[in-house]
Design a protein around this motif. Structure first.
Motif, PDB file in Angstrom:
ATOM      1  N   ARG A  45     139.642 120.964   4.774  1.00  0.00           N
ATOM      2  CA  ARG A  45     140.271 122.383   5.155  1.00  0.00           C
ATOM      3  C   ARG A  45     139.631 123.097   6.441  1.00  0.00           C
ATOM      4  NH1 ARG A  45     140.983 122.101  -0.227  1.00  0.00           N
ATOM      5  NH2 ARG A  45     139.221 123.576  -0.559  1.00  0.00           N
ATOM      6  N   ALA A  46     138.051 123.099   6.307  1.00  0.00           N
ATOM      7  CA  ALA A  46     137.671 123.712   7.342  1.00  0.00           C
ATOM      8  C   ALA A  46     137.599 122.986   8.661  1.00  0.00           C
ATOM      9  CB  ALA A  46     135.993 123.713   6.817  1.00  0.00           C
ATOM     10  N   TRP A  47     137.706 121.516   8.544  1.00  0.00           N
ATOM     11  CA  TRP A  47     137.795 120.753   9.922  1.00  0.00           C
ATOM     12  C   TRP A  47     139.220 121.022  10.355  1.00  0.00           C
ATOM     13  CZ3 TRP A  47     141.409 117.040  11.256  1.00  0.00           C
ATOM     14  CH2 TRP A  47     140.858 116.391  12.520  1.00  0.00           C
ATOM     15  N   LEU A  48     140.128 120.857   9.450  1.00  0.00           N
ATOM     16  CA  LEU A  48     141.337 121.096   9.941  1.00  0.00           C
ATOM     17  C   LEU A  48     141.734 122.561  10.464  1.00  0.00           C
ATOM     18  CD1 LEU A  48     144.384 119.962  10.163  1.00  0.00           C
ATOM     19  CD2 LEU A  48     144.720 120.383   7.828  1.00  0.00           C
ATOM     20  N   ASP A  49     141.010 123.631   9.904  1.00  0.00           N
ATOM     21  CA  ASP A  49     141.229 125.026  10.383  1.00  0.00           C
ATOM     22  C   ASP A  49     140.749 125.034  11.897  1.00  0.00           C
ATOM     23  OD1 ASP A  49     142.483 126.107   8.190  1.00  0.00           O
ATOM     24  OD2 ASP A  49     140.434 126.995   7.540  1.00  0.00           O
ATOM     25  N   GLN A  54     145.151 120.730  17.930  1.00  0.00           N
ATOM     26  CA  GLN A  54     144.974 119.233  18.467  1.00  0.00           C
ATOM     27  C   GLN A  54     145.623 118.477  17.587  1.00  0.00           C
ATOM     28  OE1 GLN A  54     141.296 117.716  19.094  1.00  0.00           O
ATOM     29  NE2 GLN A  54     141.852 115.908  20.200  1.00  0.00           N
ATOM     30  N   VAL A  55     145.500 118.607  16.232  1.00  0.00           N
ATOM     31  CA  VAL A  55     146.246 117.579  14.986  1.00  0.00           C
ATOM     32  C   VAL A  55     147.487 117.885  15.110  1.00  0.00           C
ATOM     33  CG1 VAL A  55     146.134 117.084  12.741  1.00  0.00           C
ATOM     34  CG2 VAL A  55     143.965 117.689  13.547  1.00  0.00           C
ATOM     35  N   SER A  56     148.032 118.777  15.227  1.00  0.00           N
ATOM     36  CA  SER A  56     149.630 119.266  15.366  1.00  0.00           C
ATOM     37  C   SER A  56     150.093 118.650  16.563  1.00  0.00           C
ATOM     38  CB  SER A  56     149.727 120.871  15.423  1.00  0.00           C
ATOM     39  OG  SER A  56     149.310 121.383  14.193  1.00  0.00           O
ATOM     40  N   TYR A  57     149.365 118.577  17.624  1.00  0.00           N
ATOM     41  CA  TYR A  57     149.779 118.207  19.096  1.00  0.00           C
ATOM     42  C   TYR A  57     150.101 116.424  18.711  1.00  0.00           C
ATOM     43  CZ  TYR A  57     149.893 115.932  23.752  1.00  0.00           C
ATOM     44  OH  TYR A  57     150.055 115.200  24.723  1.00  0.00           O
ATOM     45  N   TRP A  59     150.395 115.016  15.740  1.00  0.00           N
ATOM     46  CA  TRP A  59     151.543 114.651  15.127  1.00  0.00           C
ATOM     47  C   TRP A  59     152.735 114.562  15.684  1.00  0.00           C
ATOM     48  CZ3 TRP A  59     152.683 113.100  10.049  1.00  0.00           C
ATOM     49  CH2 TRP A  59     153.969 113.604   9.600  1.00  0.00           C
ATOM     50  N   ARG A  60     152.984 115.594  16.692  1.00  0.00           N
ATOM     51  CA  ARG A  60     154.205 116.006  17.294  1.00  0.00           C
ATOM     52  C   ARG A  60     154.342 114.598  18.297  1.00  0.00           C
ATOM     53  NH1 ARG A  60     152.514 121.132  17.734  1.00  0.00           N
ATOM     54  NH2 ARG A  60     151.797 120.823  20.174  1.00  0.00           N
ATOM     55  N   GLU A  61     153.244 114.173  18.936  1.00  0.00           N
ATOM     56  CA  GLU A  61     153.298 113.175  19.976  1.00  0.00           C
ATOM     57  C   GLU A  61     153.763 112.093  19.309  1.00  0.00           C
ATOM     58  OE1 GLU A  61     152.920 113.314  23.699  1.00  0.00           O
ATOM     59  OE2 GLU A  61     153.672 114.804  22.796  1.00  0.00           O
ATOM     60  N   ILE A  62     153.095 111.553  18.081  1.00  0.00           N
ATOM     61  CA  ILE A  62     153.404 110.333  17.377  1.00  0.00           C
ATOM     62  C   ILE A  62     154.905 110.352  16.893  1.00  0.00           C
ATOM     63  CG2 ILE A  62     153.197 109.463  14.938  1.00  0.00           C
ATOM     64  CD1 ILE A  62     150.133 110.083  15.167  1.00  0.00           C
ATOM     65  N   ARG A  63     155.521 111.356  16.248  1.00  0.00           N
ATOM     66  CA  ARG A  63     156.984 111.497  15.700  1.00  0.00           C
ATOM     67  C   ARG A  63     157.725 111.260  17.051  1.00  0.00           C
ATOM     68  NH1 ARG A  63     158.613 111.395  10.936  1.00  0.00           N
ATOM     69  NH2 ARG A  63     160.085 112.671  11.307  1.00  0.00           N
ATOM     70  N   ALA A  64     157.382 111.714  18.259  1.00  0.00           N
ATOM     71  CA  ALA A  64     157.994 111.669  19.337  1.00  0.00           C
ATOM     72  C   ALA A  64     157.929 110.218  20.137  1.00  0.00           C
ATOM     73  CB  ALA A  64     157.820 112.606  20.567  1.00  0.00           C
ATOM     74  N   GLY A  65     157.070 109.407  19.542  1.00  0.00           N
ATOM     75  CA  GLY A  65     156.926 108.116  19.930  1.00  0.00           C
ATOM     76  C   GLY A  65     156.017 107.876  21.513  1.00  0.00           C
TER      77      GLY A  65
END
Length: 73
Positions: A45-49, A54-57, A59-65
């Protein structure tokens, strides 16, 4: 920690330790399924905070191919 290609919603990552796995929400950091030792969950959780944008970016890039692979440090 891993974000799997072609994974499903909600946005999450997989954390593995000694044969155990937990899925954590990228948005909230909460455990969606599975379990890891409490201290490890706190570290995740601390790392994710600290890395949520960057992690969200990724995720979006993976979902968009559009994601070419690589690790988030």
């Amino acid at each position: 920690m891993t974000i799997c290609l072609n994974d499903h919603l909600p946005p999450h990552l997989h954390a593995f330790l000694s044969g155990q796995e937990a899925k954590h929400s990228i948005i909230t950091g909460e455990v969606l399924s599975g379990a890891l030792p409490r201290a490890k969950g706190k570290d995740i959780r601390a790392w994710l905070d600290a890395n949520r944008e960057q992690v969200s970016y990724v995720w979006r890039e993976i979902r968009a191919g559009r994601y070419n692979g690589g690790m988030i440090e």
